[in-house]
Design a protein around this motif. Structure first.
Motif, PDB file in Angstrom:
ATOM      1  N   ASP A 296       0.818  -1.226   0.000  1.00 38.18           N
ATOM      2  CA  ASP A 296       0.000   0.000   0.000  1.00 38.18           C
ATOM      3  C   ASP A 296       0.845   1.267   0.000  1.00 38.18           C
ATOM      4  OD1 ASP A 296      -2.273  -1.590   0.041  1.00 38.18           O
ATOM      5  OD2 ASP A 296      -2.452  -1.505   2.231  1.00 38.18           O
ATOM      6  N   THR A 297       1.850   1.297  -0.838  1.00 33.93           N
ATOM      7  CA  THR A 297       2.659   2.495  -1.031  1.00 33.93           C
ATOM      8  C   THR A 297       3.406   2.314  -2.338  1.00 33.93           C
ATOM      9  OG1 THR A 297       4.316   3.953  -0.036  1.00 33.93           O
ATOM     10  CG2 THR A 297       4.665   1.600   0.227  1.00 33.93           C
ATOM     11  N   HIS A 298       4.155   3.344  -2.726  1.00 37.16           N
ATOM     12  CA  HIS A 298       4.863   3.251  -3.998  1.00 37.16           C
ATOM     13  C   HIS A 298       6.003   2.242  -3.920  1.00 37.16           C
ATOM     14  CE1 HIS A 298       6.323   4.483  -7.896  1.00 37.16           C
ATOM     15  NE2 HIS A 298       7.538   4.612  -7.388  1.00 37.16           N
ATOM     16  N   VAL A 299       6.044   1.345  -4.901  1.00 37.02           N
ATOM     17  CA  VAL A 299       7.127   0.373  -5.034  1.00 37.02           C
ATOM     18  C   VAL A 299       7.708   0.528  -6.434  1.00 37.02           C
ATOM     19  CG1 VAL A 299       7.747  -2.069  -5.046  1.00 37.02           C
ATOM     20  CG2 VAL A 299       5.998  -1.238  -3.444  1.00 37.02           C
ATOM     21  N   TRP A 300       9.013   0.756  -6.498  1.00 35.07           N
ATOM     22  CA  TRP A 300       9.646   0.960  -7.797  1.00 35.07           C
ATOM     23  C   TRP A 300       9.786  -0.358  -8.549  1.00 35.07           C
ATOM     24  CZ3 TRP A 300      10.740   4.162  -3.731  1.00 35.07           C
ATOM     25  CH2 TRP A 300      10.710   5.542  -3.990  1.00 35.07           C
ATOM     26  N   GLU A 301       9.703  -0.283  -9.871  1.00 30.12           N
ATOM     27  CA  GLU A 301       9.973  -1.455 -10.689  1.00 30.12           C
ATOM     28  C   GLU A 301      11.410  -1.907 -10.453  1.00 30.12           C
ATOM     29  OE1 GLU A 301       8.993  -1.332 -14.778  1.00 30.12           O
ATOM     30  OE2 GLU A 301       7.118  -0.232 -14.463  1.00 30.12           O
ATOM     31  N   SER A 302      11.604  -3.213 -10.412  1.00 30.59           N
ATOM     32  CA  SER A 302      12.925  -3.755 -10.100  1.00 30.59           C
ATOM     33  C   SER A 302      13.220  -4.939 -11.004  1.00 30.59           C
ATOM     34  CB  SER A 302      12.981  -4.204  -8.641  1.00 30.59           C
ATOM     35  OG  SER A 302      14.170  -4.932  -8.371  1.00 30.59           O
ATOM     36  N   GLU A 303      14.494  -5.064 -11.388  1.00 27.20           N
ATOM     37  CA  GLU A 303      14.938  -6.256 -12.100  1.00 27.20           C
ATOM     38  C   GLU A 303      15.936  -7.058 -11.262  1.00 27.20           C
ATOM     39  OE1 GLU A 303      15.265  -6.480 -16.350  1.00 27.20           O
ATOM     40  OE2 GLU A 303      14.965  -4.301 -16.512  1.00 27.20           O
ATOM     41  N   GLY A 304      15.977  -6.773  -9.951  1.00 29.11           N
ATOM     42  CA  GLY A 304      16.785  -7.564  -9.038  1.00 29.11           C
ATOM     43  C   GLY A 304      15.923  -8.569  -8.303  1.00 29.11           C
ATOM     44  N   ASN A 305      16.461  -9.162  -7.244  1.00 26.81           N
ATOM     45  CA  ASN A 305      15.660 -10.070  -6.412  1.00 26.81           C
ATOM     46  C   ASN A 305      15.208  -9.349  -5.143  1.00 26.81           C
ATOM     47  OD1 ASN A 305      18.193  -9.988  -5.149  1.00 26.81           O
ATOM     48  ND2 ASN A 305      18.075 -12.126  -4.463  1.00 26.81           N
ATOM     49  N   PHE A 306      14.726  -8.122  -5.333  1.00 29.15           N
ATOM     50  CA  PHE A 306      14.288  -7.261  -4.245  1.00 29.15           C
ATOM     51  C   PHE A 306      13.464  -6.143  -4.837  1.00 29.15           C
ATOM     52  CE2 PHE A 306      18.405  -5.994  -5.889  1.00 29.15           C
ATOM     53  CZ  PHE A 306      18.177  -4.674  -6.237  1.00 29.15           C
ATOM     54  N   VAL A 307      12.751  -5.426  -3.964  1.00 32.01           N
ATOM     55  CA  VAL A 307      12.063  -4.197  -4.381  1.00 32.01           C
ATOM     56  C   VAL A 307      12.380  -3.104  -3.368  1.00 32.01           C
ATOM     57  CG1 VAL A 307      10.180  -5.417  -5.534  1.00 32.01           C
ATOM     58  CG2 VAL A 307       9.902  -4.679  -3.149  1.00 32.01           C
ATOM     59  N   LEU A 308      12.250  -1.863  -3.821  1.00 30.34           N
ATOM     60  CA  LEU A 308      12.412  -0.685  -2.976  1.00 30.34           C
ATOM     61  C   LEU A 308      11.045  -0.042  -2.803  1.00 30.34           C
ATOM     62  CD1 LEU A 308      14.652   1.187  -1.646  1.00 30.34           C
ATOM     63  CD2 LEU A 308      14.389   2.607  -3.698  1.00 30.34           C
ATOM     64  N   ALA A 309      10.667   0.185  -1.547  1.00 29.10           N
ATOM     65  CA  ALA A 309       9.346   0.753  -1.253  1.00 29.10           C
ATOM     66  C   ALA A 309       9.486   2.054  -0.483  1.00 29.10           C
ATOM     67  CB  ALA A 309       8.521  -0.242  -0.432  1.00 29.10           C
ATOM     68  N   ALA A 310       8.657   3.036  -0.832  1.00 27.74           N
ATOM     69  CA  ALA A 310       8.633   4.319  -0.141  1.00 27.74           C
ATOM     70  C   ALA A 310       7.741   4.209   1.079  1.00 27.74           C
ATOM     71  CB  ALA A 310       8.099   5.405  -1.078  1.00 27.74           C
ATOM     72  N   VAL A 311       8.301   4.472   2.264  1.00 28.25           N
ATOM     73  CA  VAL A 311       7.542   4.264   3.501  1.00 28.25           C
ATOM     74  C   VAL A 311       7.534   5.480   4.419  1.00 28.25           C
ATOM     75  CG1 VAL A 311       7.908   1.757   3.476  1.00 28.25           C
ATOM     76  CG2 VAL A 311       9.549   3.234   4.674  1.00 28.25           C
ATOM     77  N   GLY A 312       8.114   6.585   4.002  1.00 30.21           N
ATOM     78  CA  GLY A 312       8.077   7.791   4.816  1.00 30.21           C
ATOM     79  C   GLY A 312       9.175   7.863   5.849  1.00 30.21           C
ATOM     80  N   ASP A 313       9.219   6.881   6.739  1.00 29.72           N
ATOM     81  CA  ASP A 313      10.225   6.845   7.807  1.00 29.72           C
ATOM     82  C   ASP A 313      10.764   5.420   7.854  1.00 29.72           C
ATOM     83  OD1 ASP A 313      11.702   6.726  10.142  1.00 29.72           O
ATOM     84  OD2 ASP A 313      10.326   7.990  11.290  1.00 29.72           O
ATOM     85  N   ALA A 314      11.876   5.196   7.172  1.00 28.27           N
ATOM     86  CA  ALA A 314      12.388   3.841   7.010  1.00 28.27           C
ATOM     87  C   ALA A 314      12.779   3.200   8.341  1.00 28.27           C
ATOM     88  CB  ALA A 314      13.585   3.851   6.069  1.00 28.27           C
ATOM     89  N   THR A 315      13.373   3.986   9.227  1.00 29.24           N
ATOM     90  CA  THR A 315      13.827   3.418  10.496  1.00 29.24           C
ATOM     91  C   THR A 315      12.652   2.977  11.350  1.00 29.24           C
ATOM     92  OG1 THR A 315      15.829   4.774  10.441  1.00 29.24           O
ATOM     93  CG2 THR A 315      15.165   3.863  12.571  1.00 29.24           C
ATOM     94  N   ALA A 316      11.644   3.828  11.457  1.00 26.46           N
ATOM     95  CA  ALA A 316      10.470   3.477  12.245  1.00 26.46           C
ATOM     96  C   ALA A 316       9.759   2.264  11.670  1.00 26.46           C
ATOM     97  CB  ALA A 316       9.508   4.661  12.319  1.00 26.46           C
ATOM     98  N   VAL A 317       9.618   2.246  10.362  1.00 23.24           N
ATOM     99  CA  VAL A 317       8.903   1.141   9.723  1.00 23.24           C
ATOM    100  C   VAL A 317       9.697  -0.159   9.830  1.00 23.24           C
ATOM    101  CG1 VAL A 317       8.092   0.253   7.505  1.00 23.24           C
ATOM    102  CG2 VAL A 317       7.553   2.592   8.180  1.00 23.24           C
ATOM    103  N   SER A 318      10.983  -0.131   9.542  1.00 26.33           N
ATOM    104  CA  SER A 318      11.774  -1.368   9.599  1.00 26.33           C
ATOM    105  C   SER A 318      11.889  -1.881  11.029  1.00 26.33           C
ATOM    106  CB  SER A 318      13.161  -1.146   8.997  1.00 26.33           C
ATOM    107  OG  SER A 318      13.879  -0.141   9.684  1.00 26.33           O
ATOM    108  N   ASP A 319      12.005  -0.970  12.007  1.00 24.62           N
ATOM    109  CA  ASP A 319      12.063  -1.408  13.407  1.00 24.62           C
ATOM    110  C   ASP A 319      10.762  -2.083  13.824  1.00 24.62           C
ATOM    111  OD1 ASP A 319      14.608  -0.426  13.673  1.00 24.62           O
ATOM    112  OD2 ASP A 319      14.053   1.334  14.851  1.00 24.62           O
ATOM    113  N   GLU A 320       9.644  -1.521  13.416  1.00 18.07           N
ATOM    114  CA  GLU A 320       8.364  -2.104  13.790  1.00 18.07           C
ATOM    115  C   GLU A 320       8.135  -3.429  13.066  1.00 18.07           C
ATOM    116  OE1 GLU A 320       4.983  -2.755  15.830  1.00 18.07           O
ATOM    117  OE2 GLU A 320       6.497  -1.211  16.223  1.00 18.07           O
ATOM    118  N   MET A 321       8.523  -3.513  11.814  1.00 20.02           N
ATOM    119  CA  MET A 321       8.417  -4.788  11.098  1.00 20.02           C
ATOM    120  C   MET A 321       9.277  -5.861  11.770  1.00 20.02           C
ATOM    121  SD  MET A 321       8.268  -3.829   7.046  1.00 20.02           S
ATOM    122  CE  MET A 321       7.870  -5.527   6.573  1.00 20.02           C
TER     123      MET A 321
END
Length: 384
Positions: A296-321
């Motif tokens: 439920d946010t912007h995810v860039w197209e990727s040709e790797g084995n990963f994606v990059l997602a825009a989450v506003g506050d990466a530290t807060a989001v990754s810590d909570e995940m």
């Protein structure tokens, strides 16, 4: 006595592992999944695992035969001469070899930002300096020759990452050729294809060998690894494919036995395990598509084995995940504090990651940003 001045050097920051996180939080490791380091969710090639077990009793010997055999196998795979394959201790070892062969003290390298920290680290280890060109978030991190040439100032080595980490963007062979054409004859264009198996693009080896309508070049080198698609990150095995004109340099810059007996035997088994690679690539493509469609946010197209997602506050989001059992990569250290990177996992892991991220975004009431320039172009960049 003190070491030399290392104040300009950046510490390598690896993705956090399950055991490390579990100990820190006082939890059972089985509660977690790790989607932070772009590792293979299917593990190593089964053939490689067998080879490692069978080789264990012979590790008292130096890997001379295995090293030669793997060099030939890789050369055959790419249709190049054995002397053009430089085996190394992981992709980072290949970066070191190229820098040893190319850099004089005070030479510069040009690296992407955001990007892989070790390009600059290795240059500084070899007494080179580092300049950067930006991949713009506003342009969806597109990789174009003109953007690099606008910054280029005679650097000895230019590093390209295609697919790029952490964004997943790629650079076409035509653009790479344009870049090489637009630089000095003494500039090496080094193309890091660590994630190349996951991309629907031809390798830049075609530029070295003069295939597919391109003229052969002596100013392009390609880096590849067994860590990703082959699942051998733990044995540390990578290589560079270099122009024939560079062949004699390897013996003068490599360490004695550049890859271990276990690594070489694992690589020999893995390189022929096409089914494992096919399955791995298929899983990554399905996972990428699922995350782009369901996060439920912007995810860039990727040709790797990963994606990059825009989450506003990466530290807060990754810590909570992480608290909820899903370890992803906070991209603040890449200069992208509003983004997380999520490795493509199995179907079950991917669905859990998507559900967890969506719940966290909702619970934290984070308003993700999906547009705007790169958030901190001067930040030091991190590892894969």
């Amino acid at each position: 006595m003190q070491p030399r001045d290392l104040s300009d050097h950046v510490a390598y920051e690896a993705g956090r592992g399950i055991e490390e996180v579990a100990r820190e939080l006082g939890r059972d490791p089985s509660e977690f999944i790790k989607l932070a380091s772009n590792e293979n969710p299917h593990g190593p090639s089964p053939a490689a695992a067998v080879a490692i077990r069978e080789t264990a009793s012979s590790v008292s010997s130096y890997p001379k035969a295995a090293h030669a055999d793997l060099t030939t196998a890789v050369a055959d795979r790419w249709g190049v001469g054995d002397e053009q394959v430089w085996l190394a201790n992981g992709g980072d070892g290949a970066i070191d070899y190229l820098h040893r062969a190319a850099l004089e003290p005070a030479d510069d390298v040009l690296v992407p930002t955001p990007g892989f920290a070790y390009y600059g680290m290795s240059s500084r280890f070899h007494h080179g300096d580092v300049r950067e060109y930006e991949l713009s978030r506003a342009a969806d991190f597109a990789q174009e020759a003109d953007a690099v040439l606008d910054v280029y100032d005679g650097e000895r080595v230019i590093w390209l990452t295609s697919p790029h980490n952490p964004t997943g963007s790629t650079m076409s062979l035509t653009e790479i050729e344009c870049l090489a054409e637009g630089t000095d004859e003494d500039t090496l264009v080094a193309v890091d294809e660590a994630y190349g198996e996951f991309a629907d693009r031809d390798s830049a080896v075609a530029l070295i060998e003069g295939r597919d309508g391109f003229d052969a070049r002596d100013d392009v080198a390609v880096l590849r690894t067994f860590s990703k698609a082959y699942g051998l990150a733990g044995v540390r095995l990578g290589y560079a494919v270099v122009p024939a004109e560079w062949a004699d340099a390897y013996a003068r810059v490599n360490t004695p036995f550049a890859a271990s007996e276990l690594a070489c035997r694992a690589g020999l088994a893995a390189i022929d395990d096409d089914e494992h690679v096919r399955r791995t690539v298929e899983t990554a493509r399905e996972s990428r598509a699922y995350m782009r469609e369901n996060i439920d946010t912007h995810v860039w197209e990727s040709e790797g084995n990963f994606v990059l997602a825009a989450v506003g506050d990466a530290t807060a989001v990754s810590d909570e995940m992480q608290e909820r059992g899903v370890i992803v990569r906070d991209c603040s250290s890449f200069g992208l504090p509003g983004c997380v990177r999520i490795t493509c996992g199995t179907e079950e892991e991917t669905e859990r990651a998507v559900e967890t991220l969506n719940d966290v975004l909702d619970d934290l009431d984070v308003e993700p940003e999906s547009t705007g320039e790169s958030e901190d172009p001067d930040a030091e960049v991190a590892d894969p």
